[in-house]
Motif scaffolding. Sequence first.
Motif, short mmCIF file in Angstrom:
data_model
loop_
_atom_site.label_atom_id
_atom_site.label_comp_id
_atom_site.label_asym_id
_atom_site.label_seq_id
_atom_site.Cartn_x
_atom_site.Cartn_y
_atom_site.Cartn_z
N GLN A 45 -6.48 2.33 -12.61
CA GLN A 45 -6.44 3.35 -11.69
C GLN A 45 -7.69 4.33 -11.78
OE1 GLN A 45 -2.24 4.79 -12.26
NE2 GLN A 45 -2.22 2.75 -13.27
N GLY B 43 2.67 0.25 -4.71
CA GLY B 43 2.21 -1.16 -4.62
C GLY B 43 3.74 -1.96 -4.52
N TYR C 139 -6.04 -2.04 -2.69
CA TYR C 139 -6.32 -1.69 -3.88
C TYR C 139 -7.80 -0.92 -4.07
CZ TYR C 139 -7.71 -6.45 -4.44
OH TYR C 139 -8.27 -7.80 -4.03
N TYR D 177 -9.91 3.07 -6.23
CA TYR D 177 -9.53 1.93 -6.63
C TYR D 177 -8.04 2.20 -7.36
CZ TYR D 177 -9.17 -2.49 -9.14
OH TYR D 177 -8.72 -3.65 -9.72
N ASP D 178 -7.04 1.28 -7.23
CA ASP D 178 -5.70 1.26 -7.69
C ASP D 178 -5.29 -0.22 -7.95
OD1 ASP D 178 -2.98 1.64 -8.44
OD2 ASP D 178 -3.09 3.62 -7.41
N ALA D 179 -5.29 -0.61 -8.98
CA ALA D 179 -4.99 -2.08 -9.31
C ALA D 179 -3.32 -2.16 -9.07
CB ALA D 179 -5.41 -2.47 -10.58
N ASP E 163 -3.08 -4.00 -5.96
CA ASP E 163 -3.54 -5.43 -6.02
C ASP E 163 -2.29 -6.49 -6.14
OD1 ASP E 163 -4.42 -8.09 -6.50
OD2 ASP E 163 -6.03 -7.22 -7.91
N ASP F 205 0.75 -1.34 -0.03
CA ASP F 205 -0.07 0.17 -0.14
C ASP F 205 0.90 1.20 0.13
OD1 ASP F 205 0.93 -0.22 2.57
OD2 ASP F 205 -0.88 0.56 3.56
#
Length: 390
Positions: free
Chosen positions: A173, A157, A308, A177-179, A182, A148
């Motif tokens: 993004q 990430g 994410y 939400y921000d892949a 993930d 994070d």
Amino acid sequence: MIKMSTYALVTTSLVAIFSGSGCSNNLKKPTVNTPKFQKASLDTRTSGIKTQTHKASYSKKPQPTQAKPNKHGDTWERVFQGFKLPNHTNKAQVQRFVNQYGRNPRQLSALSERASTYLHMIVHEVDRRNLPTELALLPFVESAFKPDVFSHAGAAGLWQFIPETGKRYGLRQAKGYDARMDPFAATGAALDYLEKLNADFNGDWLLALAAYNCGEGRVQREINRNRSKGLPTDFWNLSLPKETREYVPRLLAFKELTRNAKRYGIALADTPNEAKLAQLRVDKPVNLRQVALQAGLDADHLISLNPYFRTGITTPHYSNRIVLPREHAQRLTQVIATLPPASPRAAGNAHQYNTLATTRTGKKASKSTQYTRVKTNLRSAQLHKQKVNA
């Protein structure tokens, strides 16, 4: 595009559990030929819902032949068995970081504890692609295995993707939400990118790693410059940015320190050679904190596995997967099945769920530094990095 590889698929009318290490940067359901199924060891059942466990492969390409790890060993042994890069420990640049990091074995032991959450998932995907397992250590250098964190340049990430590169490799993004955060999707995307770079530089992994840090264009220009002067074109002889000149030696230092942990007084975390994480497919908004509390689990832990979802509420239109501890998959499935869809208004302030870091060193942001503020700086950071690499 990464093919999702899972070794246990549990289907119900509500959710599917991907137990193990399927890494996908495609957040939509894969459209593939019907795979051949075999029974697997995991059998998760929910009350009133019939479930069936299968072993499934979502890759159209034949899987590479892999050396089977010692089933009685741990994930670290699997990492060591898969090392393929030449030994560069005698290089002064590597020794510098071996000595620097080796002076604080307790800190390295703590880092290995954090890594243990994601290590098996990453090693499984690295093995599946028949890549050097040194790549599984790269999050030590990039993020200290924190999914994070943001860097000062806006990278995010475990694998520290900058916005444009993340988008190029399927990591969406959006607001809330921000892949890139993930762990499964970002691992797949990072290995995609590293494979591409390795091909670009004719199989030279050190050049590929350097390019991952400062960009393939910059590395290629330095190669061309040295070639025109009749100079060597290997990593050690290129005039690269200071960060990149240290980046590869840092990774090689972590390789030396983990492989010879006892020699340096490092106690690597106990990491059995089995999946710690699962992926849960949920097609409705879910408040992760509420789910964890109702299941009697640590809410902060479940939130930390899913950074994410920036507000702590899942957004199925971006991703219908939740990462969760494999040991609690059944209990969490049962709780989610009983909950109505969560209201986005229940999210509250983002910092209550996912605290942002502003630098790679883990320096915490103040309460005023929330996602929207950091996001406004990402584009300028990307442009700055492009100018630096030009």
